[in-house]
Design an enzyme around this catalytic site. Structure first.
Site, PDB file in Angstrom:
ATOM      1  N   ASP A  37       0.862  -1.177   0.000  1.00  0.00           N
ATOM      2  CA  ASP A  37       0.000   0.000   0.000  1.00  0.00           C
ATOM      3  C   ASP A  37       0.893   1.219   0.000  1.00  0.00           C
ATOM      4  O   ASP A  37       2.099   1.113  -0.118  1.00  0.00           O
ATOM      5  CB  ASP A  37      -0.846   0.055   1.280  1.00  0.00           C
ATOM      6  CG  ASP A  37      -1.632  -1.198   1.495  1.00  0.00           C
ATOM      7  OD1 ASP A  37      -2.319  -1.624   0.558  1.00  0.00           O
ATOM      8  OD2 ASP A  37      -1.554  -1.751   2.603  1.00  0.00           O
ATOM      9  N   LYS A  59      -3.797   3.794  -2.540  1.00  0.00           N
ATOM     10  CA  LYS A  59      -4.582   4.877  -3.123  1.00  0.00           C
ATOM     11  C   LYS A  59      -3.778   5.624  -4.174  1.00  0.00           C
ATOM     12  O   LYS A  59      -2.658   6.021  -3.925  1.00  0.00           O
ATOM     13  CB  LYS A  59      -4.956   5.862  -2.026  1.00  0.00           C
ATOM     14  CG  LYS A  59      -6.396   5.795  -1.669  1.00  0.00           C
ATOM     15  CD  LYS A  59      -6.778   6.867  -0.682  1.00  0.00           C
ATOM     16  CE  LYS A  59      -7.913   6.318   0.159  1.00  0.00           C
ATOM     17  NZ  LYS A  59      -8.018   6.812   1.472  1.00  0.00           N
ATOM     18  N   MET A 174      -6.788   6.763  11.939  1.00  0.00           N
ATOM     19  CA  MET A 174      -7.637   7.203  10.821  1.00  0.00           C
ATOM     20  C   MET A 174      -8.694   8.197  11.288  1.00  0.00           C
ATOM     21  O   MET A 174      -9.814   8.193  10.768  1.00  0.00           O
ATOM     22  CB  MET A 174      -8.335   6.000  10.157  1.00  0.00           C
ATOM     23  CG  MET A 174      -7.357   4.973   9.646  1.00  0.00           C
ATOM     24  SD  MET A 174      -8.164   3.580   8.871  1.00  0.00           S
ATOM     25  CE  MET A 174      -8.707   2.633  10.292  1.00  0.00           C
TER      26      MET A 174
HETATM   27  N1  SAH Z   1      -1.978  -1.414  10.588  1.00  0.00           N
HETATM   28  C1  SAH Z   1      -1.565  -0.073  10.926  1.00  0.00           C
HETATM   29  C2  SAH Z   1      -2.725   0.889  10.979  1.00  0.00           C
HETATM   30  C3  SAH Z   1      -3.454   1.051   9.661  1.00  0.00           C
HETATM   31  S1  SAH Z   1      -4.660   2.280   9.721  1.00  0.00           S
HETATM   32  C4  SAH Z   1      -0.809  -0.098  12.257  1.00  0.00           C
HETATM   33  O1  SAH Z   1      -0.789  -1.090  12.958  1.00  0.00           O
HETATM   34  O2  SAH Z   1      -0.161   0.905  12.567  1.00  0.00           O
HETATM   35  C5  SAH Z   1      -3.761   3.699   9.193  1.00  0.00           C
HETATM   36  C6  SAH Z   1      -3.674   4.705  10.308  1.00  0.00           C
HETATM   37  O3  SAH Z   1      -2.564   4.421  11.133  1.00  0.00           O
HETATM   38  C7  SAH Z   1      -3.460   6.129   9.863  1.00  0.00           C
HETATM   39  O4  SAH Z   1      -4.672   6.736   9.492  1.00  0.00           O
HETATM   40  C8  SAH Z   1      -2.902   6.745  11.122  1.00  0.00           C
HETATM   41  O5  SAH Z   1      -3.923   6.990  12.052  1.00  0.00           O
HETATM   42  C9  SAH Z   1      -2.059   5.618  11.664  1.00  0.00           C
HETATM   43  N2  SAH Z   1      -0.633   5.740  11.312  1.00  0.00           N
HETATM   44  C10 SAH Z   1       0.106   4.833  10.670  1.00  0.00           C
HETATM   45  N3  SAH Z   1       1.377   5.236  10.570  1.00  0.00           N
HETATM   46  C11 SAH Z   1       1.458   6.437  11.172  1.00  0.00           C
HETATM   47  C12 SAH Z   1       2.510   7.371  11.415  1.00  0.00           C
HETATM   48  N4  SAH Z   1       3.763   7.131  11.019  1.00  0.00           N
HETATM   49  N5  SAH Z   1       2.228   8.513  12.066  1.00  0.00           N
HETATM   50  C13 SAH Z   1       0.976   8.770  12.482  1.00  0.00           C
HETATM   51  N6  SAH Z   1      -0.056   7.929  12.272  1.00  0.00           N
HETATM   52  C14 SAH Z   1       0.169   6.776  11.646  1.00  0.00           C
END
Ligand code: SAH
Length: 512
Positions: A37, A59, A174
């Site tokens: 992704d 996306k 998110m």
């Molecule tokens: N599987 C991922 C989450 C996927 S949902 C996990 O375990 O981290 C995607 C969301 O993760 C984003 O909308 C944001 O809220 C968060 N996110 C992921 N990486 C991030 C980062 N480096 N800084 C801030 N938010 C992050």
């Protein structure tokens, strides 16, 4: 039927490539296909084998992301055709990553799979800002909640009100687009409006930014600061903590804009923050190699014709050897060659491959290198200059004038664009901007030009688009010279071609 391929659902961690698991990295290094992704860092893709297929399913700008069923279909098809597949996902594959749906699709087709956990942003991103999700006697639980549901971005999950009654730390992923609604619902359902809250953008990455405020004010503060995605929202008493070792540091209160490749910027940002500076990554430089292009391929084939190899950058050294090894050649085809390097950074990179430079000029510039080569080489020599496109013509002209034979070949090109973590609209005033290469200087001014005078990018760099109150820092004379060509004078020239040299030069300047 042929052997079925295995699909590995691998968590990439929150962003910083150093936070991926060893197991994940190893799988990346041996897979046939990687399906990914939108990734926080492009360095993950450097770890796959040369011939690995890379399939992007995230996306596209302005388009919807690929449907989950389509992604499932791709994974199934690849595995059926015997490929070893890494399905790379941000954070952990099972935390809002739809990893479970992919697993179900694989199971339906009897395809072998394995999940490899990742460091989830739900914990790591708050931590990167110094916020512990639990803390003895303060928060005994934490809850990870999605800020939007399948039903559409307008909708918060049903029964949202229940979260306002939970005593632990609330972590929303998110959720940035819904922040005002989230805050309202939490307050309506019982959270005190002065509960500490924090929003962290680009956590663990060079462009990380953090806003802290009481719950009732967090939305407006985030809006004012122009925070964007990806972002994690934390609500609860631990959000007030800042458990980071911060020497108040000689650079406390200084804002430094940096330019450079992701790898360089990451290291420089860490070194500067350690001294207390606030760092923004302005320009993301990319190095694209030309080792597979015909001119370099011919050069590799004809190495025995050359008596000198000339390098003008550490990147050049690294990519030259990468290309050399790629086709199964080894060091023996260089036994007869002498090496010239432009300066000690390039020389150090070369020593890393086991070769000492035979010639290095006293001053780090193309003219000095050219003059020196004229002294050490003669008409019987033939030089291979493998360097970046747009390299200084002084080098080649001097050799031509002296009647020395050479081939000047483009080994790589460097380009730069505005780093995604840089948000010009914030109109942030910088104290310093650092440049570590002439191409970095060019990329910076290109981006400024594109933005146009009075435009947001310029505003960000100072009032009325001027750089006049910002101290411009160059790593060395060549970079400073390029700055001059753009009409600016370097305020500081470090003269030591490494990160520590740059940092020390800024510290020294800040005392004046
Ligand atoms: N599987 C991922 C989450 C996927 S949902 C996990 O375990 O981290 C995607 C969301 O993760 C984003 O909308 C944001 O809220 C968060 N996110 C992921 N990486 C991030 C980062 N480096 N800084 C801030 N938010 C992050």
């Amino acid at each position: 039927m042929d052997r079925l391929g295995c699909v590995y659902l691998v968590g990439a961690g929150p962003g910083d490539p150093g936070l991926m698991t060893l197991k994940g990295r190893e799988l990346l290094s041996l897979c046939d296909v990687v399906v990914y992704d939108h990734l926080a860092s492009e360095r993950f893709l450097d770890w796959v084998p040369e011939n690995c297929r890379k399939i992007y399913v995230g996306k596209q700008a302005g388009h919807h992301s690929m449907k989950q069923e389509e992604i499932n279909g791709i994974l199934v098809e690849l595995a059926l055709s015997g490929r070893t597949v890494v399905r790379l996902k941000g954070g952990d594959p099972f935390v809002f990553g739809r990893g479970g749906e992919e697993v179900l699709a694989l199971e339906k087709h009897g395809i072998p799979y394995e999940t490899v956990p990742g460091v989830t942003s739900a914990v790591a991103v708050p931590e990167s800002a110094g916020i512990p999700v639990t803390h003895r006697a303060v928060s005994r639980s934490f809850h990870v909640i999605t800020g939007h549901t399948q039903a559409g971005t307008e909708c918060l999950p049903p029964d949202f009100g229940v979260y306002g009654t939970l005593p632990g730390t609330l972590v929303f992923l998110m959720g940035l687009g819904q922040l005002p609604k989230i805050v309202q619902q939490l307050i309506d359902s019982g959270k005190s409006s002065d509960t500490p809250a924090a929003v962290i953008e680009n956590g663990t990455l060079p462009g990380e930014r953090v806003i802290r405020a009481p719950l009732a004010q967090i939305s407006s503060r985030v809006r004012e600061a122009g925070l964007g995605t990806p972002a994690v929202i934390v609500v609860g008493d631990t959000a007030a903590y800042e458990m980071k070792y911060r020497t108040e540091g000689p650079l406390a209160g200084k804002r430094v804009g940096i330019t450079g490749t992701e790898q360089f910027a990451g290291k420089l940002a860490a070194a500067l923050s350690e001294q207390g500076a606030q760092v923004s990554w302005l320009i993301n430089m990319k190095v694209e190699d030309h080792i597979d292009e015909a001119p370099m391929q011919t050069a590799y084939r004809n190495l025995s014709d050359y008596t000198w190899l000339v390098f003008t950058s550490a990147n050049g050294v690294r990519l030259f050897f990468q290309g050399l090894f790629k086709d199964g050649r080894d060091y023996r085809c260089l036994g007869h060659v002498k090496f010239a390097v432009i300066g000690d950074g390039t020389g150090r990179e070369l020593s890393g491959y086991g070769f000492n430079a035979d010639y290095m000029p006293d001053t780090y510039c193309a003219k000095a290198l050219a003059d020196g080569l004229v002294q050490v080489a003669g008409p019987g020599d033939r030089l291979l200059i493998a360097r970046s496109g747009g390299g200084s013509p002084v080098l080649t002209q001097t050799l031509l004038d002296a009647g020395i034979r050479f081939d000047d070949i483009v080994l790589y090109e460097v380009s730069g664009r505005q780093a995604s973590s840089f948000r010009p609209e914030q109109e942030m005033r910088l104290d310093y901007i650092t440049f570590a290469s002439a191409s970095g200087v060019r990329a910076f001014f290109d981006c400024m030009d594109k933005a146009g005078t009075g435009d947001t990018a310029n505003k960000a760099l100072g009032p009325a688009g001027s750089l006049k109150d910002i101290r411009l820092v160059c790593i060395g004379a060549v970079t400073a010279h390029e700055l001059e060509r753009q009409g600016y004078r370097a305020d500081i020239t470090a003269g030591q071609y490494h990160i520590e040299g740059l940092v020390q030069a800024i510290i020294k300047d800040s005392f004046v």
